[in-house]
Design a protein around this motif. Structure first.
Motif, PDB file in Angstrom:
ATOM      1  N   THR A  25      18.189  33.103 -24.269  1.00 20.64           N
ATOM      2  CA  THR A  25      18.501  33.832 -25.495  1.00 20.64           C
ATOM      3  C   THR A  25      19.037  32.858 -26.533  1.00 20.64           C
ATOM      4  O   THR A  25      19.605  31.822 -26.198  1.00 20.64           O
ATOM      5  CB  THR A  25      19.519  34.963 -25.228  1.00 20.64           C
ATOM      6  N   MET A  26      18.848  33.213 -27.764  1.00 19.51           N
ATOM      7  CA  MET A  26      19.394  32.418 -28.851  1.00 19.51           C
ATOM      8  C   MET A  26      20.795  32.939 -29.154  1.00 19.51           C
ATOM      9  O   MET A  26      20.967  34.129 -29.437  1.00 19.51           O
ATOM     10  CB  MET A  26      18.526  32.543 -30.110  1.00 19.51           C
ATOM     11  N   PRO A  27      21.804  32.085 -29.080  1.00 23.03           N
ATOM     12  CA  PRO A  27      23.173  32.545 -29.348  1.00 23.03           C
ATOM     13  C   PRO A  27      23.324  33.200 -30.717  1.00 23.03           C
ATOM     14  O   PRO A  27      24.140  34.094 -30.895  1.00 23.03           O
ATOM     15  CB  PRO A  27      24.003  31.261 -29.245  1.00 23.03           C
ATOM     16  N   SER A  28      22.512  32.761 -31.673  1.00 27.13           N
ATOM     17  CA  SER A  28      22.637  33.323 -33.023  1.00 27.13           C
ATOM     18  C   SER A  28      22.208  34.792 -33.080  1.00 27.13           C
ATOM     19  O   SER A  28      22.521  35.494 -34.040  1.00 27.13           O
ATOM     20  CB  SER A  28      21.820  32.498 -34.013  1.00 27.13           C
ATOM     21  N   THR A  29      21.496  35.279 -32.049  1.00 29.45           N
ATOM     22  CA  THR A  29      21.060  36.677 -32.045  1.00 29.45           C
ATOM     23  C   THR A  29      22.058  37.592 -31.346  1.00 29.45           C
ATOM     24  O   THR A  29      21.860  38.797 -31.315  1.00 29.45           O
ATOM     25  CB  THR A  29      19.697  36.815 -31.348  1.00 29.45           C
TER      26      THR A  29
ATOM     27  N   GLU B  46      25.199  24.739 -31.001  1.00 27.62           N
ATOM     28  CA  GLU B  46      24.131  23.769 -31.217  1.00 27.62           C
ATOM     29  C   GLU B  46      22.984  24.124 -30.285  1.00 27.62           C
ATOM     30  O   GLU B  46      23.203  24.398 -29.110  1.00 27.62           O
ATOM     31  CB  GLU B  46      24.614  22.355 -30.890  1.00 27.62           C
ATOM     32  N   THR B  47      21.785  24.110 -30.802  1.00 24.51           N
ATOM     33  CA  THR B  47      20.637  24.347 -29.938  1.00 24.51           C
ATOM     34  C   THR B  47      20.146  23.004 -29.415  1.00 24.51           C
ATOM     35  O   THR B  47      20.261  21.975 -30.090  1.00 24.51           O
ATOM     36  CB  THR B  47      19.498  25.057 -30.693  1.00 24.51           C
ATOM     37  N   ALA B  48      19.642  23.023 -28.220  1.00 28.92           N
ATOM     38  CA  ALA B  48      19.136  21.799 -27.596  1.00 28.92           C
ATOM     39  C   ALA B  48      17.693  22.028 -27.179  1.00 28.92           C
ATOM     40  O   ALA B  48      17.324  23.119 -26.747  1.00 28.92           O
ATOM     41  CB  ALA B  48      19.977  21.436 -26.381  1.00 28.92           C
ATOM     42  N   ASP B  49      16.887  21.010 -27.331  1.00 33.05           N
ATOM     43  CA  ASP B  49      15.499  21.092 -26.883  1.00 33.05           C
ATOM     44  C   ASP B  49      15.489  20.785 -25.385  1.00 33.05           C
ATOM     45  O   ASP B  49      15.238  19.672 -24.961  1.00 33.05           O
ATOM     46  CB  ASP B  49      14.622  20.114 -27.658  1.00 33.05           C
ATOM     47  N   TRP B  50      15.819  21.793 -24.578  1.00 34.30           N
ATOM     48  CA  TRP B  50      15.953  21.604 -23.141  1.00 34.30           C
ATOM     49  C   TRP B  50      14.629  21.256 -22.485  1.00 34.30           C
ATOM     50  O   TRP B  50      14.596  20.537 -21.494  1.00 34.30           O
ATOM     51  CB  TRP B  50      16.574  22.838 -22.477  1.00 34.30           C
TER      52      TRP B  50
END
Length: 120
Positions: A14-18, A30-34
């Motif tokens: 999930t996206m934390p911003s949602t 911060e989003t990471a390209d996992w």
């Protein structure tokens, strides 16, 4: 869906911003390209396993390398490794990741895909 130690595990991201928080975090997430990090880790592991530092000491892999005259090892061999059972089981995806390496040669498609170190 992944299978880990004979157990079925359903993963969802999930996206934390949602998400709605009772109290907003002080700093934004911060989003990471996992996926990129996972691909790098898989490639680096294969480069180590089939590289000159590990292969002389690894009797299991050395035996698999010597089974074929062209020294290619089926990717299916690596999917049995604990690390790969957790990280990645899709042989086509593994092959795609490994084709970007200059230290490895990949041959074949699908379940018949094989890999070898350029220097062993």
């Amino acid at each position: 869906t992944r299978h880990i130690h004979s157990q079925r595990l359903q993963l969802s991201w999930t996206m934390p911003s949602t998400l709605e928080f009772a109290e907003a975090p002080a700093d934004p997430f911060e989003t990471a390209d996992w996926q990129l990090a996972l691909h790098d880790a898989v490639r680096e592991s294969f480069e180590f396993w089939l590289g000159p530092d590990n292969l002389p000491k690894d009797t299991f892999l050395r035996r698999r390398v010597r089974e074929r005259e062209d020294r290619f090892v089926p990717l299916q061999v690596f999917t049995s490794f604990k690390r790969m059972r957790v990280w990645m089981q899709d042989v086509a995806e593994i092959a795609k990741v490994l084709r970007r390496s200059d230290k490895l040669e990949v041959q074949g498609e699908g379940a018949d895909t094989m890999v070898r170190g350029v220097v062993d």
